[in-house]
Design a protein around this motif. Structure first.
Motif, PDB file in Angstrom:
ATOM      1  N   GLN A   1       9.940  57.661   6.641  1.00 14.89           N
ATOM      2  CA  GLN A   1      11.330  56.920   6.249  1.00 14.89           C
ATOM      3  C   GLN A   1      10.992  55.364   7.109  1.00 14.89           C
ATOM      4  N   ALA A   2      10.963  54.423   5.846  1.00 13.92           N
ATOM      5  CA  ALA A   2      10.282  53.464   6.025  1.00 13.92           C
ATOM      6  C   ALA A   2      11.573  52.715   5.864  1.00 13.92           C
ATOM      7  N   MET A   3      11.364  51.417   6.673  1.00 12.57           N
ATOM      8  CA  MET A   3      12.712  50.416   6.897  1.00 12.57           C
ATOM      9  C   MET A   3      12.145  49.303   5.979  1.00 12.57           C
ATOM     10  N   ILE A   4      13.033  48.442   4.948  1.00 13.10           N
ATOM     11  CA  ILE A   4      12.886  47.425   3.607  1.00 13.10           C
ATOM     12  C   ILE A   4      13.581  46.291   4.654  1.00 13.10           C
ATOM     13  N   GLY A   5      13.085  45.074   4.771  1.00 12.62           N
ATOM     14  CA  GLY A   5      14.126  43.802   4.875  1.00 12.62           C
ATOM     15  C   GLY A   5      13.857  43.674   3.361  1.00 12.62           C
ATOM     16  N   PHE A   6      14.438  42.362   3.755  1.00 13.11           N
ATOM     17  CA  PHE A   6      14.817  41.591   2.025  1.00 13.11           C
ATOM     18  C   PHE A   6      15.470  39.951   2.774  1.00 13.11           C
ATOM     19  N   VAL A   7      15.025  39.115   1.609  1.00 17.05           N
ATOM     20  CA  VAL A   7      15.781  37.590   2.395  1.00 17.05           C
ATOM     21  C   VAL A   7      15.864  37.037   0.237  1.00 17.05           C
ATOM     22  N   GLY A   8      16.928  36.277   0.122  1.00 14.59           N
ATOM     23  CA  GLY A   8      17.065  35.782  -1.096  1.00 14.59           C
ATOM     24  C   GLY A   8      16.139  34.887  -1.274  1.00 14.59           C
ATOM     25  N   ALA A   9      15.312  34.423  -2.434  1.00 12.98           N
ATOM     26  CA  ALA A   9      14.294  33.912  -3.332  1.00 12.98           C
ATOM     27  C   ALA A   9      15.005  32.217  -3.098  1.00 12.98           C
ATOM     28  N   PRO A  10      14.479  31.573  -3.350  1.00 11.31           N
ATOM     29  CA  PRO A  10      14.676  29.856  -2.765  1.00 11.31           C
ATOM     30  C   PRO A  10      15.985  29.618  -4.294  1.00 11.31           C
ATOM     31  N   PHE A  11      15.508  30.085  -6.195  1.00 14.54           N
ATOM     32  CA  PHE A  11      16.149  29.869  -6.908  1.00 14.54           C
ATOM     33  C   PHE A  11      17.604  29.854  -6.546  1.00 14.54           C
ATOM     34  N   THR A  12      17.566  31.755  -5.710  1.00 13.94           N
ATOM     35  CA  THR A  12      18.904  31.341  -6.049  1.00 13.94           C
ATOM     36  C   THR A  12      19.436  31.105  -5.144  1.00 13.94           C
ATOM     37  N   LEU A  13      19.742  31.193  -3.700  1.00 12.50           N
ATOM     38  CA  LEU A  13      19.897  30.371  -2.726  1.00 12.50           C
ATOM     39  C   LEU A  13      19.728  29.122  -3.570  1.00 12.50           C
ATOM     40  N   ALA A  14      19.472  28.246  -3.809  1.00  9.61           N
ATOM     41  CA  ALA A  14      19.421  27.105  -4.383  1.00  9.61           C
ATOM     42  C   ALA A  14      20.847  26.852  -4.974  1.00  9.61           C
ATOM     43  N   SER A  15      21.127  27.909  -6.545  1.00  9.24           N
ATOM     44  CA  SER A  15      21.669  28.048  -7.106  1.00  9.24           C
ATOM     45  C   SER A  15      23.087  28.142  -6.418  1.00  9.24           C
ATOM     46  N   TYR A  16      23.051  29.296  -5.581  1.00  6.47           N
ATOM     47  CA  TYR A  16      24.353  29.245  -4.745  1.00  6.47           C
ATOM     48  C   TYR A  16      24.878  28.285  -4.282  1.00  6.47           C
ATOM     49  N   LEU A  17      24.320  27.419  -3.491  1.00  8.51           N
ATOM     50  CA  LEU A  17      24.370  25.840  -2.846  1.00  8.51           C
ATOM     51  C   LEU A  17      24.775  24.756  -3.441  1.00  8.51           C
ATOM     52  N   VAL A  18      24.400  24.867  -4.950  1.00 10.09           N
ATOM     53  CA  VAL A  18      24.447  23.160  -5.751  1.00 10.09           C
ATOM     54  C   VAL A  18      26.138  23.408  -6.997  1.00 10.09           C
ATOM     55  N   GLU A  19      25.593  24.720  -6.804  1.00  7.26           N
ATOM     56  CA  GLU A  19      27.377  25.251  -7.963  1.00  7.26           C
ATOM     57  C   GLU A  19      28.534  25.867  -6.601  1.00  7.26           C
ATOM     58  N   GLY A  20      28.149  25.803  -5.240  1.00 10.98           N
ATOM     59  CA  GLY A  20      29.157  26.079  -4.290  1.00 10.98           C
ATOM     60  C   GLY A  20      29.345  27.014  -4.922  1.00 10.98           C
ATOM     61  N   GLY A  21      29.288  28.543  -5.532  1.00  8.36           N
ATOM     62  CA  GLY A  21      29.513  29.826  -5.248  1.00  8.36           C
ATOM     63  C   GLY A  21      29.112  31.039  -6.327  1.00  8.36           C
ATOM     64  N   PRO A  22      28.888  31.220  -7.222  1.00  2.00           N
ATOM     65  CA  PRO A  22      28.588  32.225  -8.055  1.00  2.00           C
ATOM     66  C   PRO A  22      28.781  31.794  -9.310  1.00  2.00           C
ATOM     67  N   SER A  23      27.931  31.376 -10.529  1.00  2.00           N
ATOM     68  CA  SER A  23      28.299  30.427 -11.645  1.00  2.00           C
ATOM     69  C   SER A  23      27.448  31.772 -12.591  1.00  2.00           C
ATOM     70  N   LYS A  24      28.422  31.359 -13.914  1.00  2.86           N
ATOM     71  CA  LYS A  24      28.056  31.789 -14.913  1.00  2.86           C
ATOM     72  C   LYS A  24      26.370  31.568 -16.038  1.00  2.86           C
TER      73      LYS A  24
END
Length: 339
Positions: free
Chosen positions: A135-158
């Motif tokens: 059994q493997a252990m997978i880590g993850f990180v969010g990509a910079p565009f998605t994080l940037a969008s949350y930061l700029v929009e202030g939250g989720p955006s359509k």
């Protein structure tokens, strides 16, 4: 690095695994009654900083479903929170920022993660102690565009209109934002590698809202830096939602494995990417349609991936929260038997 023969790692490296490897995005979470019980009364982000709880939630689907990997229970905004960004996960909505990032001054004030997150490393250690060599252990990180969008929009955006407006009206500010985000993501990923993860996934939830030229100019260089930071250390998976038209560009970021969502066939995806190992792409809604529907999809995907060097089974996005847990277990068994 653990010594093991996990099917997922074998497939990611282009070798023949002992059985068809499968894990599901969001396999740990609201679809499991034991998850709801474990997290009762505990804030989502708080649970990501509680080692024992983090490990328990990460392991729950491995125990229940017989999947071939544990995926770190975390959230893409965890490194932002650890760096000092004001963010909370609002139930039914998602990550919401205390203050959006909209100006060059805002970007300049954005903190960069420069400390360890020991709670995450401790949680990973607990998980690794329970996993078997298969059994493997997978880590993850969010990509910079998605994080940037949350930061700029202030939250989720359509529509991500504020994000795209900043990108095109103030490109220098946009690039400075990405240059400040990337070290935080790299640092968080590096901490997971140091803690012992066996593979990683770069998860770009919102990249599918971009066209290819914009992705190449405003996103690809930074995703490439993140993947390069762990090159040669662990297998790297790159996945985005609604990114069929971006697969060629995304595969140039350098991952060993490309994740494919359910909107594009695996056969078409194989023609678009530079890697010979794919991950995906069962439609999450099929888990509501019964075993026969799952078997038919497994047979189709198996045929479409027959010529690849490797294939990791997954959904074409995450487990839907109202999915019956027994349906997930049966889907995993079907893949192991017929995939």
């Amino acid at each position: 690095m653990r010594v093991h023969n996990a099917p997922i790692i074998e497939a990611a490296n282009g070798r023949t695994p002992s059985r068809p490897p499968v894990w599901f995005m969001r396999q740990a979470g609201r679809s499991l009654p034991e998850y709801r019980q474990a997290r009762e009364g505990i804030d989502m982000l708080d649970s990501c900083f509680m080692p024992e709880l983090l490990a328990e939630i990460t392991l729950q689907p491995v125990r229940r479903h017989d999947v071939d990997a544990a995926i770190l229970f975390s959230d893409i905004v965890v490194p932002l929170k650890a760096a000092g960004v004001g963010v909370n996960i609002v139930p039914g909505r998602g990550p919401v920022m205390d203050a959006p990032i909209r100006t060059a001054a805002d970007v300049g004030a954005l903190p960069i993660l420069d400390t360890d997150i020991p709670e995450v490393a401790q949680g990973i250690s607990i998980v690794l102690d329970e996993l078997t060599p298969q059994q493997a252990m997978i880590g993850f990180v969010g990509a910079p565009f998605t994080l940037a969008s949350y930061l700029v929009e202030g939250g989720p955006s359509k529509n991500h209109e504020k994000t795209k407006a900043l990108m095109h009206s103030e490109p220098d500010t946009w690039h400075r934002l990405m240059e400040r985000l990337t070290p935080t993501i790299v640092a968080f990923l590096g901490q997971q590698v140091d803690a012992g993860i066996d593979a990683m996934q770069l998860f770009d939830s919102w990249a599918g809202y971009l066209n290819e030229p914009d992705y190449r100019e405003f996103v690809l260089p930074y995703s490439t830096q993140i993947l390069e930071s762990v090159a040669g250390k662990i297998p790297r998976i790159h996945f985005g939602v609604g990114t069929g038209e971006l697969l060629t560009a995304m595969s140039e970021a350098g991952s060993e494995v490309m994740g494919v969502d359910y909107r594009v066939s695996m056969a078409d995806a194989a023609k678009r990417v530079k890697t010979r190992v794919l991950q995906g792409n069962l439609d999450p809604a099929l888990l509501f349609a019964g075993d026969d529907a799952v078997r038919a999809a497994v047979a189709r995907i198996k045929a479409e991936t027959a010529g690849l060097d490797g294939h990791i089974w997954n959904l074409g996005h995450g487990v839907l929260p109202t999915t019956d847990a027994e349906a997930i277990t049966r889907a995993v068994a079907i893949i192991h038997e017929e995939g």
